[in-house]
Enzyme design. Structure first.
Site, PDB file in Angstrom:
ATOM      1  N   HIS A  74     -33.634 -49.050  66.171  1.00 44.41           N
ATOM      2  CA  HIS A  74     -34.869 -48.261  66.012  1.00 44.41           C
ATOM      3  C   HIS A  74     -34.660 -47.401  64.773  1.00 44.41           C
ATOM      4  O   HIS A  74     -33.825 -46.505  64.778  1.00 44.41           O
ATOM      5  CB  HIS A  74     -35.106 -47.386  67.254  1.00 44.41           C
ATOM      6  N   GLY A 103     -41.606 -47.183  66.733  1.00 43.61           N
ATOM      7  CA  GLY A 103     -41.920 -46.853  65.349  1.00 43.61           C
ATOM      8  C   GLY A 103     -43.266 -47.335  64.861  1.00 43.61           C
ATOM      9  O   GLY A 103     -43.673 -46.979  63.751  1.00 43.61           O
ATOM     10  N   GLU A 110     -40.347 -51.225  71.829  1.00 39.42           N
ATOM     11  CA  GLU A 110     -40.195 -49.937  72.511  1.00 39.42           C
ATOM     12  C   GLU A 110     -41.123 -48.864  71.930  1.00 39.42           C
ATOM     13  O   GLU A 110     -40.667 -47.843  71.409  1.00 39.42           O
ATOM     14  CB  GLU A 110     -38.731 -49.503  72.352  1.00 39.42           C
ATOM     15  N   ARG A 157     -45.643 -43.786  70.418  1.00 41.94           N
ATOM     16  CA  ARG A 157     -46.897 -43.373  69.792  1.00 41.94           C
ATOM     17  C   ARG A 157     -48.010 -44.430  69.891  1.00 41.94           C
ATOM     18  O   ARG A 157     -49.148 -44.106  70.215  1.00 41.94           O
ATOM     19  CB  ARG A 157     -46.598 -43.102  68.310  1.00 41.94           C
ATOM     20  N   ARG A 199     -47.019 -30.730  66.432  1.00 38.60           N
ATOM     21  CA  ARG A 199     -46.848 -31.675  65.307  1.00 38.60           C
ATOM     22  C   ARG A 199     -47.260 -31.071  63.957  1.00 38.60           C
ATOM     23  O   ARG A 199     -46.570 -31.290  62.958  1.00 38.60           O
ATOM     24  CB  ARG A 199     -47.582 -32.985  65.582  1.00 38.60           C
ATOM     25  N   TYR A 227     -44.257 -31.024  61.347  1.00 45.59           N
ATOM     26  CA  TYR A 227     -44.250 -32.091  60.329  1.00 45.59           C
ATOM     27  C   TYR A 227     -45.411 -31.989  59.354  1.00 45.59           C
ATOM     28  O   TYR A 227     -45.592 -32.883  58.525  1.00 45.59           O
ATOM     29  CB  TYR A 227     -44.353 -33.475  60.993  1.00 45.59           C
ATOM     30  N   CYS A 282     -48.454 -15.272  68.250  1.00 51.14           N
ATOM     31  CA  CYS A 282     -48.042 -14.227  67.317  1.00 51.14           C
ATOM     32  C   CYS A 282     -47.049 -14.810  66.335  1.00 51.14           C
ATOM     33  O   CYS A 282     -45.852 -14.474  66.370  1.00 51.14           O
ATOM     34  CB  CYS A 282     -47.404 -13.080  68.086  1.00 51.14           C
ATOM     35  N   TYR A 290     -46.532 -37.184  71.682  1.00 51.04           N
ATOM     36  CA  TYR A 290     -45.767 -36.013  71.229  1.00 51.04           C
ATOM     37  C   TYR A 290     -46.671 -34.779  71.162  1.00 51.04           C
ATOM     38  O   TYR A 290     -46.504 -33.923  70.302  1.00 51.04           O
ATOM     39  CB  TYR A 290     -45.084 -36.289  69.882  1.00 51.04           C
TER      40      TYR A 290
HETATM   41  N1  LLP Z   1     -37.208 -45.693  70.632  1.00 54.00           N
HETATM   42  C1  LLP Z   1     -36.358 -44.724  70.274  1.00 54.00           C
HETATM   43  C2  LLP Z   1     -34.918 -44.929  70.428  1.00 54.00           C
HETATM   44  C3  LLP Z   1     -36.856 -43.523  69.739  1.00 54.00           C
HETATM   45  O1  LLP Z   1     -36.014 -42.573  69.369  1.00 54.00           O
HETATM   46  C4  LLP Z   1     -38.253 -43.342  69.614  1.00 54.00           C
HETATM   47  C5  LLP Z   1     -38.814 -42.088  69.097  1.00 54.00           C
HETATM   48  C6  LLP Z   1     -39.106 -44.392  70.012  1.00 54.00           C
HETATM   49  C7  LLP Z   1     -38.542 -45.562  70.508  1.00 54.00           C
HETATM   50  C8  LLP Z   1     -40.593 -44.310  69.933  1.00 54.00           C
HETATM   51  O2  LLP Z   1     -41.032 -44.154  68.646  1.00 54.00           O
HETATM   52  P1  LLP Z   1     -42.600 -44.279  68.329  1.00 54.00           P
HETATM   53  O3  LLP Z   1     -43.023 -45.667  68.699  1.00 54.00           O
HETATM   54  O4  LLP Z   1     -43.287 -43.261  69.140  1.00 54.00           O
HETATM   55  O5  LLP Z   1     -42.709 -44.014  66.877  1.00 54.00           O
HETATM   56  N2  LLP Z   1     -41.991 -35.994  67.654  1.00 54.00           N
HETATM   57  C9  LLP Z   1     -42.222 -36.948  66.575  1.00 54.00           C
HETATM   58  C10 LLP Z   1     -41.714 -38.328  66.914  1.00 54.00           C
HETATM   59  C11 LLP Z   1     -40.265 -38.371  67.359  1.00 54.00           C
HETATM   60  C12 LLP Z   1     -39.843 -39.732  67.779  1.00 54.00           C
HETATM   61  C13 LLP Z   1     -38.537 -39.743  68.473  1.00 54.00           C
HETATM   62  N3  LLP Z   1     -38.101 -41.038  68.867  1.00 54.00           N
HETATM   63  C14 LLP Z   1     -43.716 -36.965  66.231  1.00 54.00           C
HETATM   64  O6  LLP Z   1     -44.464 -36.209  66.838  1.00 54.00           O
HETATM   65  O7  LLP Z   1     -44.131 -37.697  65.340  1.00 54.00           O
END
Ligand code: LLP
Length: 430
Positions: A193, A229, A270, A273, A309, A313, A349, A385
């Site tokens: 990942h 991702g 996996e 988002r 978020r 970011y 605050c 998130y």
């Molecule tokens: N697999 C693993 C091992 C991960 O660490 C993550 C996300 C995912 C899958 C899922 O990734 P996605 O498909 O959601 O991109 N808080 C941040 C995102 C942090 C992601 C952490 N790991 C945000 O709000 O953009």
């Protein structure tokens, strides 16, 4: 390309003013039909494993489970949630693992939990492999590899390369195979990942890396995971990854490996988002409108305690106004609203409590309809998130969560109470 409306009165046929009157604000609202559609988009993959860190309410986990999705867990708490949502701890022999614990460390709670429930483990460090092997010799394990490169929507969500703490460094794979041998562990899974919110160009490099690493592991492998991702659309100009192309790429790699190994491999994806981001809305009320020099601020009852978020970011979330003050039962006039440049902030605050900001904390503005105090503002594409990264900062209760299914709102988490805020705190006798 996608455009987002700047006014809206309902989600999935349910009135937003009714939701706000019934459940209060701020409230997260999720549209079940969107999640189901996103799951259907990914049906070419053998296993879709939801990265529940994106949105881990047990009602959401139950919904995805009923739609055939398996689950990832990164902590003892997430294992607890998966079990509470009806996932079995382990599957039939040879079947995909319903729950996989993926992490770079075992804290003691997580190690105890995976042992108690016999949960499959994806090890992201040599130490984790040692610790697991010494208490569960003979088990099957997955290895998460850092292939030496990564990419994400922000440097904070890039999980590959030397700057990242994630996964087993690719050059240490052989050492880890020896550690596995020493404990009689069988490496049945390989997982990569590279980051969150990345693009097809970067994702496509992962297949090549997986093929090389898989050959190094050899014939014990039965599962390869492409990780998460997959990007989603937050603003005009953002693009999705072509899922069919992405699947073909992975399927081709999988087939080459199957030919080499002489047995079938399960291909897992996996996503976090992708499944939930667009299903979620944070509904807040505008409680003050103020003018600071040339800037007009809408101040909401939701802040970065509810949606972190933007402050973390500089993330962009679409915003819309629900015409008509909450206290008035009459329907608002259908007249078009004028647009103005608005800065949108919360109640906390801390000056960083601004939803319209760029990475680095620079305050920006957004063209939004001219609104009044008492009207609702909806922060959209907030299902991933969003609630999951909420906090009690400033002693604000965690928001309520509502799931819309078949035209009806269902409360899936009650708003926290003041008593919840102090639960567990103790004033010692001094
Ligand atoms: N697999 C693993 C091992 C991960 O660490 C993550 C996300 C995912 C899958 C899922 O990734 P996605 O498909 O959601 O991109 N808080 C941040 C995102 C942090 C992601 C952490 N790991 C945000 O709000 O953009």
């Amino acid at each position: 390309m996608s455009t987002f409306p700047v006014t809206r009165s309902e989600i999935a046929g349910v009135s937003l003013r009714d939701i706000a009157r019934r459940f209060g604000t701020p409230t997260y609202v999720y549209d079940a039909a969107v999640i189901e559609q996103k799951i259907a988009d990914l049906k070419a993959f053998d296993v879709v494993r939801f990265a529940q860190k994106a949105c881990s309410n047990i009602a959401i986990l139950d919904l995805v489970r009923r739609n055939g999705v398996l689950v990832d867990a990164v902590s003892a708490g997430e294992i607890h949630r998966a079990l509470a949502a009806g996932y079995k701890p382990h599957g039939e022999p040879g079947a995909p693992h319903p729950i996989v614990y993926t992490a770079d460390i075992f804290d003691r709670e997580a190690l105890a939990m995976v042992l108690k429930h016999d949960i499959h483990v994806n090890c992201g460090s040599p130490d984790m492999l040692h610790q697991y092997g010494s208490v569960k010799p003979g088990a099957n394990v997955t290895l998460r590899i850092n292939p030496g490169f990564g990419h994400g929507h922000s440097q904070k969500t890039n999980t590959g390369g030397e700057q990242s703490k994630h996964g087993i460094w690719h050059e240490q794979l052989d050492d880890c195979l020896r550690i596995a041998d020493r404990h009689g562990l069988s490496v049945t899974g390989l997982h990569l990942h590279i980051g969150s919110g990345t693009d097809l160009e970067h994702l496509s490099q992962v297949c090549g890396a997986m093929e090389k690493l898989a050959v190094q592991v050899g014939r014990t492998l039965t599962t390869i995971s492409a990780g998460g991702g997959l990007p989603t659309i937050y603003k005009a100009g953002d693009t999705y990854v072509d899922i069919a192309k992405y699947h073909t790429m992975w399927n081709d790699s999988r087939k080459r490996l199957e030919a080499q190994f002489g047995h079938k491999l399960t291909l897992e994806l996996e996503p976090g988002r992708y499944l939930v981001a667009e299903s979620g809305y944070l509904v807040a009320e505008i409680r003050a409108i103020k003018q600071m020099g040339k800037n007009t601020f809408y101040l909401l009852d939701a802040g970065f305690n509810n949606l972190a978020r933007p402050i973390l970011y500089g993330s962009h979330h679409p915003m819309s106004i629900v015409p008509g003050p909450l206290d008035e039962k009459t329907d608002p006039s259908g007249a078009e609203r004028e647009l103005a440049e608005i800065v949108v902030g919360g109640p906390l605050c801390e000056s960083g409590d601004i939803f319209t900001q760029a990475e680095g904390g620079f305050v920006t503005s957004r063209k939004l309809p001219v609104a009044q105090v008492g009207e609702l503002l909806v922060l959209e594409c907030a299902g991933a998130y969003g609630f999951a990264m909420g906090s009690n900062y400033n002693s604000k209760p965690l928001a309520a969560e509502v799931l819309l299914k078949n035209g009806k709102p269902h409360l899936i988490r009650a708003r926290q109470t003041p008593e919840d805020l102090t639960r567990g705190e103790v004033i010692p006798t001094l």
